[in-house]
Design a protein around this motif. Structure first.
Motif, PDB file in Angstrom:
ATOM      1  N   GLY A   1      -3.486   8.687   5.034  1.00  0.00           N
ATOM      2  CA  GLY A   1      -4.845   8.305   4.660  1.00  0.00           C
ATOM      3  C   GLY A   1      -4.859   6.891   4.113  1.00  0.00           C
ATOM      4  O   GLY A   1      -4.176   6.600   3.137  1.00  0.00           O
ATOM      5  N   GLN A   2      -5.586   6.021   4.771  1.00  0.00           N
ATOM      6  CA  GLN A   2      -5.685   4.625   4.338  1.00  0.00           C
ATOM      7  C   GLN A   2      -7.136   4.180   4.369  1.00  0.00           C
ATOM      8  O   GLN A   2      -7.927   4.653   5.180  1.00  0.00           O
ATOM      9  N   ASP A   3      -7.466   3.264   3.482  1.00  0.00           N
ATOM     10  CA  ASP A   3      -8.782   2.643   3.440  1.00  0.00           C
ATOM     11  C   ASP A   3      -8.775   1.474   4.417  1.00  0.00           C
ATOM     12  O   ASP A   3      -8.080   0.480   4.186  1.00  0.00           O
ATOM     13  N   ARG A   4      -9.515   1.613   5.507  1.00  0.00           N
ATOM     14  CA  ARG A   4      -9.484   0.585   6.551  1.00  0.00           C
ATOM     15  C   ARG A   4      -9.980  -0.766   6.034  1.00  0.00           C
ATOM     16  O   ARG A   4      -9.407  -1.812   6.347  1.00  0.00           O
ATOM     17  N   ALA A   5     -11.033  -0.765   5.224  1.00  0.00           N
ATOM     18  CA  ALA A   5     -11.552  -2.033   4.701  1.00  0.00           C
ATOM     19  C   ALA A   5     -10.504  -2.711   3.819  1.00  0.00           C
ATOM     20  O   ALA A   5     -10.311  -3.932   3.888  1.00  0.00           O
ATOM     21  N   GLY A   6      -9.813  -1.930   3.001  1.00  0.00           N
ATOM     22  CA  GLY A   6      -8.755  -2.482   2.155  1.00  0.00           C
ATOM     23  C   GLY A   6      -7.601  -3.012   2.978  1.00  0.00           C
ATOM     24  O   GLY A   6      -7.018  -4.055   2.657  1.00  0.00           O
TER      25      GLY A   6
ATOM     26  N   LYS B   1      -3.288   0.031  11.265  1.00  0.00           N
ATOM     27  CA  LYS B   1      -4.725   0.284  11.464  1.00  0.00           C
ATOM     28  C   LYS B   1      -5.002   1.379  12.488  1.00  0.00           C
ATOM     29  O   LYS B   1      -6.074   1.951  12.505  1.00  0.00           O
TER      30      LYS B   1
ATOM     31  N   GLU C   1      -3.283  14.231   8.351  1.00  0.00           N
ATOM     32  CA  GLU C   1      -3.403  13.838   6.942  1.00  0.00           C
ATOM     33  C   GLU C   1      -2.856  14.933   6.030  1.00  0.00           C
ATOM     34  O   GLU C   1      -2.125  14.661   5.077  1.00  0.00           O
TER      35      GLU C   1
ATOM     36  N   ILE D   1       0.856  -1.183   0.000  1.00  0.00           N
ATOM     37  CA  ILE D   1       0.000   0.000   0.000  1.00  0.00           C
ATOM     38  C   ILE D   1       0.894   1.235   0.000  1.00  0.00           C
ATOM     39  O   ILE D   1       2.051   1.168   0.408  1.00  0.00           O
TER      40      ILE D   1
END
Length: 172
Positions: A18-23, A66, A134, A13
């Motif tokens: 900024g990260q997509d938690r679901a991903g 996370k 962010e 990644i």
């Protein structure tokens, strides 16, 4: 995969706040399936030990990635701006005054209803700090300023935990 990869490389990644938690969750599950020791049972004890090391490494990276505070601190450190939260507790006077006001309000709170406005203030401060992180990390690349913001967010998180403990004390 390489054990020496940083957490972002390990998870494939981008190294950004900024990260997509679901991903992130999905990638963690995928990586855990790949290295699960049971998959290596036929290859012997040595292969299973290596798989276990990988599993531990993946879990450590996942825990760091996370959690927004830990992720921000990690990004700062990767970019040469150590947070040094144990030795560097210097904060701006305005921030310290806010902390003292919050602490006083917590001490004076007599029931859950009197704590709710304080919790709302702390939640708003947390959201502002996360937004600032962010911007500082992903937009400006100002890791020194981000390290200061991480320290402030750590104070906010600890205080939020104190509020939660008070709610628990009152059975809320």
């Amino acid at each position: 995969m390489n054990l020496n990869d940083d957490d972002f490389q390990l998870f494939s990644i981008p190294a950004r706040f900024g990260q997509d938690r679901a991903g992130l969750d999905a990638r963690w599950k995928e990586l855990q399936r790949e290295v699960h020791p049971d998959r290596f049972a036929a290859q012997g004890a040595s292969a299973q030990r290596i798989a276990m090391q990988w599993s531990v490494r993946i879990n450590e990276a996942y825990q760091r990635l996370k959690d927004p505070v830990r992720r921000a601190a990690y990004l700062c450190e990767l970019n040469g701006a150590s947070v040094d939260s144990e030795s560097n507790t210097a904060m701006p006077g305005k921030f310290l005054m806010q902390q003292m006001e919050w602490r006083e309000a917590l001490d004076e709170a007599c029931d859950a209803n009197s704590l709710e406005p304080l919790q709302a203030q702390v939640d708003a401060a947390r959201l502002r700090a996360l937004s600032s992180l962010e911007w500082l990390i992903d937009e400006k690349g100002d890791f020194a300023a981000a390290a200061n913001e991480v320290r402030a967010l750590m104070f906010i998180e600890r205080f939020a935990a104190d509020i939660e403990a008070r709610f628990d004390q009152w059975g809320q």
